[in-house]
Design a protein around this motif. Sequence first.
Motif, mmCIF file in Angstrom:
data_model
loop_
_atom_site.group_PDB
_atom_site.id
_atom_site.type_symbol
_atom_site.label_atom_id
_atom_site.label_comp_id
_atom_site.label_asym_id
_atom_site.label_seq_id
_atom_site.Cartn_x
_atom_site.Cartn_y
_atom_site.Cartn_z
ATOM 1 N N LEU A 75 31.011 -28.523 -26.582
ATOM 2 C CA LEU A 75 30.296 -27.348 -26.081
ATOM 3 C C LEU A 75 29.148 -27.774 -25.161
ATOM 4 O O LEU A 75 28.913 -27.141 -24.116
ATOM 5 C CB LEU A 75 29.754 -26.520 -27.249
ATOM 6 N N ARG A 76 28.455 -28.825 -25.526
ATOM 7 C CA ARG A 76 27.378 -29.325 -24.656
ATOM 8 C C ARG A 76 27.948 -29.844 -23.340
ATOM 9 O O ARG A 76 27.345 -29.686 -22.274
ATOM 10 C CB ARG A 76 26.596 -30.415 -25.377
ATOM 11 N N ALA A 77 29.131 -30.449 -23.418
ATOM 12 C CA ALA A 77 29.759 -30.969 -22.199
ATOM 13 C C ALA A 77 30.104 -29.848 -21.233
ATOM 14 O O ALA A 77 29.802 -29.932 -20.035
ATOM 15 C CB ALA A 77 31.003 -31.773 -22.560
ATOM 16 N N VAL A 78 30.756 -28.784 -21.718
ATOM 17 C CA VAL A 78 31.114 -27.697 -20.790
ATOM 18 C C VAL A 78 29.868 -27.027 -20.223
ATOM 19 O O VAL A 78 29.898 -26.478 -19.124
ATOM 20 C CB VAL A 78 32.060 -26.652 -21.425
ATOM 21 N N SER A 79 28.769 -27.100 -20.960
ATOM 22 C CA SER A 79 27.515 -26.543 -20.455
ATOM 23 C C SER A 79 26.990 -27.334 -19.260
ATOM 24 O O SER A 79 26.191 -26.816 -18.475
ATOM 25 C CB SER A 79 26.457 -26.528 -21.569
ATOM 26 N N THR A 80 27.425 -28.592 -19.117
ATOM 27 C CA THR A 80 26.956 -29.447 -18.012
ATOM 28 C C THR A 80 27.896 -29.421 -16.815
ATOM 29 O O THR A 80 27.624 -30.088 -15.817
ATOM 30 C CB THR A 80 26.835 -30.912 -18.469
ATOM 31 N N ARG A 81 29.007 -28.699 -16.900
ATOM 32 C CA ARG A 81 30.006 -28.821 -15.840
ATOM 33 C C ARG A 81 29.486 -28.267 -14.520
ATOM 34 O O ARG A 81 28.688 -27.331 -14.476
ATOM 35 C CB ARG A 81 31.309 -28.130 -16.231
ATOM 36 N N SER A 82 29.958 -28.861 -13.445
ATOM 37 C CA SER A 82 29.605 -28.427 -12.095
ATOM 38 C C SER A 82 30.616 -27.407 -11.605
ATOM 39 O O SER A 82 31.707 -27.280 -12.155
ATOM 40 C CB SER A 82 29.594 -29.632 -11.147
ATOM 41 N N ASP A 83 30.237 -26.682 -10.556
ATOM 42 C CA ASP A 83 31.199 -25.840 -9.858
ATOM 43 C C ASP A 83 32.075 -26.761 -9.015
ATOM 44 O O ASP A 83 31.605 -27.445 -8.116
ATOM 45 C CB ASP A 83 30.461 -24.840 -8.963
ATOM 46 N N LEU A 84 33.360 -26.801 -9.346
ATOM 47 C CA LEU A 84 34.276 -27.766 -8.726
ATOM 48 C C LEU A 84 35.183 -27.128 -7.672
ATOM 49 O O LEU A 84 36.141 -27.749 -7.231
ATOM 50 C CB LEU A 84 35.117 -28.439 -9.814
ATOM 51 N N ARG A 85 34.866 -25.913 -7.238
ATOM 52 C CA ARG A 85 35.751 -25.223 -6.298
ATOM 53 C C ARG A 85 35.849 -25.932 -4.951
ATOM 54 O O ARG A 85 36.915 -25.940 -4.329
ATOM 55 C CB ARG A 85 35.295 -23.768 -6.119
ATOM 56 N N GLU A 86 34.769 -26.542 -4.513
ATOM 57 C CA GLU A 86 34.834 -27.269 -3.246
ATOM 58 C C GLU A 86 35.688 -28.523 -3.365
ATOM 59 O O GLU A 86 36.324 -28.954 -2.404
ATOM 60 C CB GLU A 86 33.425 -27.616 -2.762
ATOM 61 N N SER A 88 44.441 -39.163 -23.520
ATOM 62 C CA SER A 88 43.077 -39.681 -23.496
ATOM 63 C C SER A 88 42.173 -38.642 -24.157
ATOM 64 O O SER A 88 41.981 -37.553 -23.631
ATOM 65 C CB SER A 88 42.626 -39.935 -22.049
ATOM 66 N N MET A 89 41.647 -38.969 -25.324
ATOM 67 C CA MET A 89 40.853 -38.018 -26.092
ATOM 68 C C MET A 89 39.467 -37.816 -25.473
ATOM 69 O O MET A 89 38.877 -38.740 -24.908
ATOM 70 C CB MET A 89 40.718 -38.499 -27.534
ATOM 71 N N LEU A 90 38.968 -36.582 -25.602
ATOM 72 C CA LEU A 90 37.670 -36.219 -25.027
ATOM 73 C C LEU A 90 36.689 -35.951 -26.165
ATOM 74 O O LEU A 90 36.184 -34.844 -26.343
ATOM 75 C CB LEU A 90 37.829 -34.987 -24.133
ATOM 76 N N THR A 91 36.419 -36.986 -26.936
ATOM 77 C CA THR A 91 35.644 -36.821 -28.169
ATOM 78 C C THR A 91 34.426 -37.730 -28.253
ATOM 79 O O THR A 91 33.715 -37.697 -29.267
ATOM 80 C CB THR A 91 36.535 -37.090 -29.394
ATOM 81 N N GLU A 92 34.162 -38.517 -27.217
ATOM 82 C CA GLU A 92 33.094 -39.510 -27.324
ATOM 83 C C GLU A 92 31.850 -39.157 -26.517
ATOM 84 O O GLU A 92 30.774 -39.699 -26.769
ATOM 85 C CB GLU A 92 33.613 -40.881 -26.853
ATOM 86 N N GLU A 93 31.979 -38.269 -25.540
ATOM 87 C CA GLU A 93 30.874 -37.994 -24.624
ATOM 88 C C GLU A 93 30.431 -36.540 -24.739
ATOM 89 O O GLU A 93 31.177 -35.681 -25.221
ATOM 90 C CB GLU A 93 31.311 -38.277 -23.177
ATOM 91 N N ASP A 94 29.219 -36.234 -24.260
ATOM 92 C CA ASP A 94 28.731 -34.860 -24.304
ATOM 93 C C ASP A 94 28.395 -34.307 -22.917
ATOM 94 O O ASP A 94 27.637 -33.351 -22.772
ATOM 95 C CB ASP A 94 27.531 -34.727 -25.243
ATOM 96 N N THR A 95 28.988 -34.928 -21.875
ATOM 97 C CA THR A 95 28.921 -34.385 -20.513
ATOM 98 C C THR A 95 30.311 -34.496 -19.887
ATOM 99 O O THR A 95 31.098 -35.373 -20.257
ATOM 100 C CB THR A 95 27.919 -35.137 -19.619
ATOM 101 N N ILE A 96 30.596 -33.614 -18.950
ATOM 102 C CA ILE A 96 31.875 -33.687 -18.236
ATOM 103 C C ILE A 96 31.960 -34.991 -17.449
ATOM 104 O O ILE A 96 33.006 -35.647 -17.407
ATOM 105 C CB ILE A 96 32.046 -32.475 -17.294
ATOM 106 N N GLU A 97 30.847 -35.388 -16.838
ATOM 107 C CA GLU A 97 30.834 -36.637 -16.074
ATOM 108 C C GLU A 97 31.127 -37.838 -16.971
ATOM 109 O O GLU A 97 31.892 -38.733 -16.597
ATOM 110 C CB GLU A 97 29.477 -36.804 -15.386
#
Length: 233
Positions: free
Chosen positions: A157-168, A35-44
């Motif tokens: 790059l914009r997507a990784v900038s939006t990522r949340s802290d997912l440790r929980e 599944s390619m990750l090329t269409e969106e600019d947020t992790i969500e």
Amino acid sequence: MKKEALVLLPGTLCDERLWEHQLEHLTDVSDPSVSMLTEEDTIEGMAESVLKHAPERFALAGLSLGGIVAMEVIRRAPERVTRLALLDSNPHGPKQEQLEGWKDLISKVESGEFQSIVEEKLLPNLIHPSRQEERDLVSTIRDMAEKIGPEVYVQQLRAVSTRSDLREVLREINVPTLLLVGRDDQVCPLSLHEEMQESISESRLVVVNHCGHLSSLEQPEEVTAALRNWLME
């Protein structure tokens, strides 16, 4: 007997060739697809796209950016993920210096410096120092980056900038989980995976020697073997 669906998520500037060995050699124990990750600019947005196109229930493996998206997928729809593999990935939210670095990279890409970034910043950090002169490996990485291209790189790059802290989120995972990392990964080091192992109750850590960040390309046989064991748990 019907094989388990396996969805593979590539990293930044990578396409299905990142998983070439696994796509070829895991078909007897799974039904793999990329599944390619090329269409969106947020992790969500990337996670929602994966869920939209994935089967109702599936095993999920992601490398680097793909691992970050995989964690968001299981956060959103844990009932759909049968097992999880996180390769060379990072559950933390972005640090301020990372955000500034990505902003600088975006500016340089938009100024036409994409090729020099690939050659001078990415390649030296993505693979083990001993592999830097391996023509086929380096050529594949260059070709993937060229195919993905500068516009999608900026989106990623914009997507990784939006990522949340997912440790929980990790503490809530209750499916068989493989954590795999190249011992010499400079981007997502071993320490992050040891931290994830402490948080995920049903996890197993595999460390691949003589390997940097792009483990599925650098040491494909070892990665395929680890994924095979995980799929058969």
